[in-house]
Design a protein around this motif. Structure first.
Motif, PDB file in Angstrom:
ATOM      1  N   ASP A   1     -30.149 -49.422  16.808  1.00 48.77           N
ATOM      2  CA  ASP A   1     -31.346 -50.205  16.508  1.00 48.77           C
ATOM      3  C   ASP A   1     -31.465 -51.452  17.369  1.00 48.77           C
ATOM      4  O   ASP A   1     -32.564 -51.797  17.808  1.00 48.77           O
ATOM      5  N   ALA A   2     -30.343 -52.152  17.587  1.00 47.13           N
ATOM      6  CA  ALA A   2     -30.438 -53.498  18.152  1.00 47.13           C
ATOM      7  C   ALA A   2     -29.741 -53.706  19.494  1.00 47.13           C
ATOM      8  O   ALA A   2     -30.206 -54.510  20.305  1.00 47.13           O
ATOM      9  N   ILE A   3     -28.644 -53.025  19.734  1.00 46.59           N
ATOM     10  CA  ILE A   3     -27.880 -53.307  20.959  1.00 46.59           C
ATOM     11  C   ILE A   3     -28.366 -52.480  22.136  1.00 46.59           C
ATOM     12  O   ILE A   3     -28.521 -53.001  23.253  1.00 46.59           O
ATOM     13  N   GLU A   4     -28.642 -51.192  21.918  1.00 51.16           N
ATOM     14  CA  GLU A   4     -29.139 -50.352  23.014  1.00 51.16           C
ATOM     15  C   GLU A   4     -30.407 -50.911  23.665  1.00 51.16           C
ATOM     16  O   GLU A   4     -30.513 -50.922  24.888  1.00 51.16           O
ATOM     17  N   PRO A   5     -31.400 -51.384  22.894  1.00 51.71           N
ATOM     18  CA  PRO A   5     -32.606 -51.932  23.531  1.00 51.71           C
ATOM     19  C   PRO A   5     -32.321 -53.152  24.410  1.00 51.71           C
ATOM     20  O   PRO A   5     -33.119 -53.500  25.271  1.00 51.71           O
TER      21      PRO A   5
ATOM     22  N   PHE B   1     -12.111 -49.381  17.081  1.00 54.65           N
ATOM     23  CA  PHE B   1     -11.039 -48.550  17.642  1.00 54.65           C
ATOM     24  C   PHE B   1     -11.292 -47.068  17.340  1.00 54.65           C
ATOM     25  O   PHE B   1     -11.159 -46.212  18.228  1.00 54.65           O
ATOM     26  N   ARG B   2     -11.677 -46.771  16.092  1.00 57.91           N
ATOM     27  CA  ARG B   2     -11.929 -45.375  15.713  1.00 57.91           C
ATOM     28  C   ARG B   2     -13.132 -44.801  16.451  1.00 57.91           C
ATOM     29  O   ARG B   2     -13.113 -43.646  16.886  1.00 57.91           O
ATOM     30  N   LEU B   3     -14.175 -45.582  16.569  1.00 56.94           N
ATOM     31  CA  LEU B   3     -15.372 -45.115  17.273  1.00 56.94           C
ATOM     32  C   LEU B   3     -15.072 -44.849  18.747  1.00 56.94           C
ATOM     33  O   LEU B   3     -15.619 -43.930  19.347  1.00 56.94           O
ATOM     34  N   THR B   4     -14.176 -45.655  19.319  1.00 56.73           N
ATOM     35  CA  THR B   4     -13.770 -45.442  20.712  1.00 56.73           C
ATOM     36  C   THR B   4     -12.931 -44.175  20.825  1.00 56.73           C
ATOM     37  O   THR B   4     -13.138 -43.348  21.719  1.00 56.73           O
ATOM     38  N   LYS B   5     -12.015 -44.001  19.892  1.00 50.00           N
ATOM     39  CA  LYS B   5     -11.154 -42.814  19.894  1.00 50.00           C
ATOM     40  C   LYS B   5     -11.965 -41.535  19.704  1.00 50.00           C
ATOM     41  O   LYS B   5     -11.652 -40.487  20.285  1.00 50.00           O
ATOM     42  N   ASP B   6     -13.033 -41.623  18.895  1.00 49.67           N
ATOM     43  CA  ASP B   6     -13.865 -40.453  18.608  1.00 49.67           C
ATOM     44  C   ASP B   6     -14.947 -40.216  19.669  1.00 49.67           C
ATOM     45  O   ASP B   6     -15.767 -39.306  19.506  1.00 49.67           O
ATOM     46  N   GLY B   7     -14.969 -41.021  20.709  1.00 48.69           N
ATOM     47  CA  GLY B   7     -15.904 -40.785  21.810  1.00 48.69           C
ATOM     48  C   GLY B   7     -17.281 -41.387  21.647  1.00 48.69           C
ATOM     49  O   GLY B   7     -18.182 -41.080  22.429  1.00 48.69           O
ATOM     50  N   TRP B   8     -17.455 -42.275  20.664  1.00 46.52           N
ATOM     51  CA  TRP B   8     -18.751 -42.930  20.476  1.00 46.52           C
ATOM     52  C   TRP B   8     -18.911 -44.137  21.395  1.00 46.52           C
ATOM     53  O   TRP B   8     -20.001 -44.381  21.935  1.00 46.52           O
TER      54      TRP B   8
ATOM     55  N   SER C   1     -19.650 -50.482  24.801  1.00 46.02           N
ATOM     56  CA  SER C   1     -20.925 -49.795  25.005  1.00 46.02           C
ATOM     57  C   SER C   1     -20.842 -48.411  24.389  1.00 46.02           C
ATOM     58  O   SER C   1     -19.750 -47.842  24.225  1.00 46.02           O
ATOM     59  N   LEU C   2     -21.992 -47.844  24.074  1.00 47.48           N
ATOM     60  CA  LEU C   2     -22.023 -46.437  23.680  1.00 47.48           C
ATOM     61  C   LEU C   2     -21.689 -45.565  24.877  1.00 47.48           C
ATOM     62  O   LEU C   2     -22.119 -45.843  26.004  1.00 47.48           O
ATOM     63  N   THR C   3     -20.915 -44.519  24.667  1.00 51.32           N
ATOM     64  CA  THR C   3     -20.674 -43.547  25.726  1.00 51.32           C
ATOM     65  C   THR C   3     -21.930 -42.688  25.915  1.00 51.32           C
ATOM     66  O   THR C   3     -22.834 -42.705  25.064  1.00 51.32           O
ATOM     67  N   GLY C   4     -21.970 -41.934  27.014  1.00 51.95           N
ATOM     68  CA  GLY C   4     -23.096 -41.017  27.214  1.00 51.95           C
ATOM     69  C   GLY C   4     -23.192 -40.009  26.079  1.00 51.95           C
ATOM     70  O   GLY C   4     -24.275 -39.731  25.564  1.00 51.95           O
ATOM     71  N   ALA C   5     -22.033 -39.489  25.660  1.00 50.68           N
ATOM     72  CA  ALA C   5     -22.028 -38.518  24.560  1.00 50.68           C
ATOM     73  C   ALA C   5     -22.461 -39.178  23.259  1.00 50.68           C
ATOM     74  O   ALA C   5     -23.213 -38.604  22.475  1.00 50.68           O
TER      75      ALA C   5
END
Length: 307
Positions: free
Chosen positions: A32-36, A65-72, A85-89
């Protein structure tokens, strides 16, 4: 806490979840807020932003840490600071959901259907395919047959291909129909998509956020911090609903469908508070270059237009 009682209620409700869904809230915040604003922020500023939600630093760091490990998410170090940052996936995973949230309405329907037969798939692969297709709006009209109005064949094909299930699945597309929704079809929709349960969830959303709408409208001056908290909780709860909503055409839904009122309420609140929430975000979040970049033009097209 804030001076707005309905907002305090929503914050307390979020904090009382067991466990607190901090990772899910962070994904909502990014979408909602960071990507824009370019998609990358300093972890320290993210911690500061979310502490007002009652989420402590340790939980935020664990969730990141978990979001990074899970590829987010992906991390970049600049000196002693970490920027996420968000990954491409990760971006692809939530792109469709967030596109649904901010759309101006459900597209028109010509009566066509996409049908997928999973009869020839092994049981475990059939289960995976069914779960993925149901996320895209398909419903089971028979144990191994899924259907979706307006289903995009290209998306279905890509999903099945990614699962390794395309070769053993059968895809049909029907022709446009003159009579879009008979009594029998309405009954089938109720059974296949569990419409009554979803309607109850939309009703709960309205009961939660209507008092907030009334409180915000009654303010002489909106506080940026209140607007940020209201905005993130609003989109977080609405996103969870849309992940369960197959986005069926109006012709297949009851005349008093609560989803319409929920969308209108969400749009009204968002339009009222987004600008003040932006002030709070711009004053709190940081990138490696300093302040957040300005949002792009597409941001202002949310909900059919914010200005």
């Amino acid at each position: 806490m804030t001076s707005l009682a309905p907002l305090n209620h929503l914050i307390t409700r979020f904090q009382q979840q067991t466990p607190i869904r901090a990772s899910s809230l962070i994904i909502t915040l990014y979408g909602d807020a960071i990507e824009p604003h370019g998609g990358t922020v300093w972890l320290g500023s993210l911690i500061q932003l979310l502490e007002s939600m009652g989420i402590n630093e340790r939980l935020i760091r664990t969730s990141i840490f978990r979001l990074t490990k899970d590829g987010w998410l992906s991390a970049e170090k600049v000196g002693r600071r970490s920027y996420y940052s968000l990954t491409g996936a990760g971006r692809r995973r939530f792109e469709k959901a967030f596109k649904r949230i901010y759309s101006s309405g459900v597209p028109a329907w010509d009566g066509t259907w996409c049908l997928v037969m999973l009869t020839q798939l092994p049981a475990e692969l059939r289960k995976q395919a069914r779960e993925e297709l149901e996320w895209q709006g398909f419903g089971a009209i028979a144990p191994t047959v899924l259907a979706c109005p307006r289903g995009e064949r290209a998306d279905v094909t890509a999903t099945l291909q990614e699962l390794g299930a395309l070769e053993d699945s059968i895809i049909f597309e029907t022709r446009p129909q003159d009579v879009l929704a008979s009594k029998a079809l309405h009954m089938q929709v109720r059974d296949s998509w569990n419409i009554d349960a979803l309607a109850a969830q939309y009703s709960e959303f309205i009961q939660l956020f209507r008092p907030l709408w009334q409180a915000l409208r009654g303010q002489d001056r909106l506080e940026p911090s209140d607007c940020f908290l209201a905005r993130i909780l609003l989109i977080h709860e609405y996103r969870k609903l849309l992940l369960r909503d197959p986005q069926l055409p109006d012709e297949l839904l009851p005349g008093d469908w609560e989803g319409r009122a929920a969308r209108q309420l969400c749009r009204n609140i968002y339009r009222l508070i987004y600008a003040k929430a932006e002030e709070w975000l711009n004053g709190t979040l940081e990138t490696a270059d300093g302040p957040l970049p300005e949002v792009g033009e597409s941001f202002y097209r949310r909900f059919g237009g914010l200005n």
